[in-house]
Scaffold this motif. Structure first.
Motif, PDB file in Angstrom:
ATOM      1  N   SER A   1      31.112  37.436  42.777  1.00 25.04           N
ATOM      2  CA  SER A   1      30.405  36.167  42.590  1.00 25.04           C
ATOM      3  C   SER A   1      29.242  36.362  41.626  1.00 25.04           C
ATOM      4  O   SER A   1      28.406  37.251  41.836  1.00 25.04           O
TER       5      SER A   1
ATOM      6  N   LYS B   1      35.294  33.649  42.822  1.00 24.23           N
ATOM      7  CA  LYS B   1      36.053  33.545  41.559  1.00 24.23           C
ATOM      8  C   LYS B   1      37.486  33.088  41.805  1.00 24.23           C
ATOM      9  O   LYS B   1      38.030  32.300  41.030  1.00 24.23           O
TER      10      LYS B   1
ATOM     11  N   ASP C   1      39.015  29.737  40.127  1.00 22.30           N
ATOM     12  CA  ASP C   1      40.230  29.855  39.305  1.00 22.30           C
ATOM     13  C   ASP C   1      41.314  28.898  39.794  1.00 22.30           C
ATOM     14  O   ASP C   1      42.036  28.299  38.997  1.00 22.30           O
TER      15      ASP C   1
ATOM     16  N   ARG D   1      31.228  33.568  29.974  1.00 26.91           N
ATOM     17  CA  ARG D   1      31.874  32.993  31.160  1.00 26.91           C
ATOM     18  C   ARG D   1      33.297  32.505  30.830  1.00 26.91           C
ATOM     19  O   ARG D   1      34.229  32.668  31.625  1.00 26.91           O
TER      20      ARG D   1
ATOM     21  N   MET E   1      36.838  34.118  32.423  1.00 27.30           N
ATOM     22  CA  MET E   1      37.859  33.316  33.091  1.00 27.30           C
ATOM     23  C   MET E   1      39.216  33.525  32.421  1.00 27.30           C
ATOM     24  O   MET E   1      40.247  33.637  33.092  1.00 27.30           O
TER      25      MET E   1
ATOM     26  N   ARG F   1      40.678  36.719  33.641  1.00 22.83           N
ATOM     27  CA  ARG F   1      41.278  36.617  34.974  1.00 22.83           C
ATOM     28  C   ARG F   1      42.618  35.893  34.910  1.00 22.83           C
ATOM     29  O   ARG F   1      43.553  36.241  35.624  1.00 22.83           O
TER      30      ARG F   1
END
Length: 770
Positions: A129, A414, A418, A567, A571, A574
């Protein structure tokens, strides 16, 4: 469970971060304070606000009063969207400024320094986080002091009443880690707020092109001091003796409404031209204004899904407030829409198998179930109910609007964000952080990726007006076909650093960061155009701005721009995990190192190489406790947030469950409204209006039906006695007025006059929307 050594940890924890002597973040959950000395003595925070951007400097003062060298570890919260851009340590006359390095390299460098008897300092963001950081002060010799300086920049969120909100998170409640979830949890050393062994001082300086009208806070402040006659600069301080029972929240109000602005910031002279830090960066703030004709018509369709946290930490006032809010929401929904209510803890429940059409019957059934809700579902496991909601087929011509209410104490932030992003094409997500210590990363992240709005409800804030503001947004027609175009001199090119704008709401700010490459003259101008379509009406907003860099902004805009890009790339990384990621992680590390802004893949590391003395002997680890706000538990044998509680903590929070307060008169009246918008004339309505049934019946004009008379009385009472809470009842009053107009009743004026006499009011018929 106290501090455990590395070997024990390996046996007990099935998943963990790479183990090294410095890092003790594991998934073993809540640690309790073992009555040991705490080397952190005080925290000093200085806030500087310029218009809607804040720079925060925190000084943490350490002193080792023991006879052994220490390693002090502090896990603490920061705002989830902060750009941490400076970390340094002062030991005596020596200042060591940390560098940003790839996280594993930084950890190894820290370990190597400690094992060779050097002093070292490590600051890193949690893998789970972005609003939790850990700070390691290594090899602090007996009697030695150290001051740690931490700096970050952040944009301030605009509230519904045009205030700018700054929050200094002081409370860090344990985060619930669901069983079988990926990644390691965050180890938090927590104590009740009253036992925090260090002090906090906080001061703020505010400057703006516009006069500052007021600064409010949930904490006691010394009076606002203006620094000049036009009141564009002011200072304010937290009153002494902060109790650590809440986050420190400031609301800053300027005299004029927010205006679109563009700030161009010059690049760093020492950075390479053409790089992010070497080129100028512009921050554009847009406040779209929608036509009044469109704004006054609210949607009469939609699928409204309410997801309510019922974990143990939501007990007492939080769950009561949440139930009252659901009452207002259910009464304010338009006829013809669909809805469902989910609640979650360690498991989840839903009132209906699938979303149902809104009617008197379904509303009554839902309200009965809401009344029975308690905070009795265990831990905070939000991922599974979200997956279930997203697996339900969407209803044709009923856009899905998801409202999530949680205290945000989850360990898999996260993963949750997502999932919301993955489903952003099929819904809008409005999120509400309830109480002290709610995760800003979770609440803001869900709203941002879900194209909705985020609100925080802390202290004595009423939840209802903030939630109704979001319902208004949800009932606004969706803005589509959003595009941003740039008109710049031909020698200047633009690289946008922010993700594309996907959502616009009336009065809400949209921020765009962009890198400007190429040379332009001092007098050159640029223009940015925002185009969109609202309810079939194409619109555009334009902003012309000078390309001449502003003075005295330092590198604030660059760092915020870098943070936005970091950021987005994190993302993307991920999303691509397990595939060929095209070097996204390497891009993040390179950008983080170049900009000096931390990321999930990097850390700040500082080693004191000037100190020739080797620090002898094994280091004693000391965990610095963070304040937490434990709710009252019922004697169900449950664990708090999924963590077993120690007897010491149980003792500190035992108290009697307070009696239910009498129901708010406004909510009493609202509870009697029918789904169609009308009120039935009966004894319950008379009592809610403070009259007898006989008085109400006797005053009714002869030609008026009972429902028309009852509805007009309710509207007069709301306008006559509850104007201070208009935000809460405005939508349901609009529904009532709409129902009255549809009746074509012949005697509305007569009813309004008679109602004013009966209730002792002087409300005009036009004010009621009739």
């Amino acid at each position: 469970m106290g501090c455990v050594n590395t070997t024990t940890r390996k046996k007990n924890c099935s998943q963990q971060l790479p183990v090294h002597t410095g890092m003790m973040m594991n998934r073993c959950g809540l640690l309790t304070l073992q009555r040991e000395p705490v080397p952190l003595k005080s925290i000093e925070v200085e806030l500087e606000v310029r218009d809607h951007v804040a720079t925060v400097v925190s000084i943490l003062n350490y002193k080792n009063k023991e006879d052994k060298p220490l390693e002090a570890v502090f896990v603490f919260p920061l705002p989830g969207d902060a750009a941490v851009c400076h970390f340094s340590a002062q030991i005596g006359q020596t200042q060591i400024v940390a560098e940003v390095k790839e996280k594993q390299k930084a950890r190894e460098e820290y370990d190597d320094a400690l094992s060779s008897g050097q002093q070292a300092f490590l600051l890193e963001e949690s893998d789970e986080s972005p609003d939790i950081f850990s700070l390691h002060v290594g090899s602090l010799p007996p009697g030695e002091s150290a001051s740690i300086r931490l700096e970050y920049v952040i944009e301030l969120a605009v509230q519904a009443d045009d205030g700018l909100r700054f929050c200094l998170p002081a409370v860090l409640n344990p985060r619930y880690q669901p069983q079988g979830s990926k990644g390691a949890g965050v180890q938090v050393t927590s104590v009740p707020a009253s036992l925090v062994p260090y002090s906090l001082s906080f001061s703020a300086r505010v400057s703006s092109p516009r006069p500052i009208s007021k600064v409010e806070s949930n904490c006691s402040l010394d009076p606002l001091q203006y620094l000049n006659t036009d009141q564009t600069q002011a200072t304010v301080k937290l009153a002494a003796g902060h109790k650590f029972d809440r986050d420190v929240e400031l609301l800053i109000y300027y005299k004029d409404a927010h205006q679109p602005t563009a700030v161009v910031e010059a690049g760093q002279a020492s950075a390479e031209s053409g790089s992010l830090m070497g080129d100028p960066v512009v921050m554009v703030s847009l406040y779209p204004e929608f036509p009044q004709s469109v704004m006054s018509s609210t949607a009469s369709c939609g699928e409204f899904v309410f997801l309510m946290d019922r974990s143990g930490s939501m007990s007492n006032t939080r769950i009561r407030s949440a139930k009252d809010t659901l009452l207002l929401l259910l009464k304010s929904l338009p006829m013809g829409c669909y809805f469902n209510i989910y609640s979650f803890g360690s498991r989840y429940e839903h009132i209906f198998l699938k979303s149902v059409e809104y009617s008197q019957q379904t509303m009554e059934e839902a309200l009965k179930k809401v009344e029975q809700m308690e905070a009795d579902l265990g831990g905070t496991e939000i991922l599974q109910p979200l997956k279930h909601i997203y697996s339900q087929p969407c209803i044709q011509n009923q856009p899905r609007q998801l409202f999530v209410f949680t205290d945000g104490e989850v360990g898999n932030t996260k993963e949750v964000i997502d999932l919301v992003k993955k489903n952003s094409g099929s819904h809008r997500c409005f999120s509400f952080g309830i109480g002290e210590g709610a995760s800003s990363a979770l609440i803001n992240g869900m709203a941002k990726e879900g194209g909705g709005d985020a609100q925080f409800i802390t202290g004595t804030d009423r939840m209802q007006p903030k939630v109704m503001q979001s319902l208004r947004f949800a009932l606004q027609p969706a803005v589509v076909d959003i595009s941003v175009t740039w008109d710049l001199p031909k020698e200047v090119s633009v690289t946008v650093l922010s993700p594309p704008i996907t959502t616009l709401f009336q009065g809400q700010r949209s921020l765009i960061y962009a890198q400007l490459t190429g040379q332009s003259s001092e007098a050159a101008e640029g223009c940015v155009t925002l185009k969109y379509s609202l309810a079939g009406h194409p619109s555009e907003n334009q902003l012309h701005f000078s390309l001449r860099p502003a003075e005295d902004t330092g590198l604030t805009v660059h760092r915020l721009g870098a943070r936005n890009l970091i950021r987005s790339l994190e993302m993307e990384e991920r999303d691509r995990r397990g595939q060929q990621d095209g070097g996204v992680k390497e891009k993040v590390v390179q950008l983080s190192v170049q900009s000096g802004v931390s990321s999930s893949f990097t850390a700040f590391i500082a080693v004191n190489k000037d100190n020739s003395e080797v620090i002898q002997g094994p280091l004693v680890r000391r965990n610095i406790p963070t304040p937490c706000t434990f709710p009252i538990l019922k004697s169900s044998g449950r664990h708090m947030n999924g963590f077993p509680m120690m007897e010491e903590e149980n003792q500190s929070i035992k108290s009697a469950v307070p009696e239910q307060p009498p129901r708010d008169p406004l909510l009493q009246l609202v509870s009697l409204q029918e789904a169609s918008g009308c009120w039935l004339l009966d004894a319950a309505l008379a009592a809610a209006l403070g009259k007898t049934n006989e008085e109400v019946e006797k005053s009714k004009p002869e030609k008026a039906s009972s429902e028309v008379w009852g509805t007009i009385l309710a509207l007069i009472w709301l306008h006559g006695f509850k104007m201070d809470a208009k935000d809460e009842w405005e939508l349901l009053a609009m529904k009532a007025a709409s129902w009255l107009r549809a009746q074509n009743a012949p005697c509305v004026s007569e009813c309004v006059d008679a109602g004013n006499v009966l209730l002792g009011c002087s409300v005009k018929k036009e004010a009621l929307g009739l």
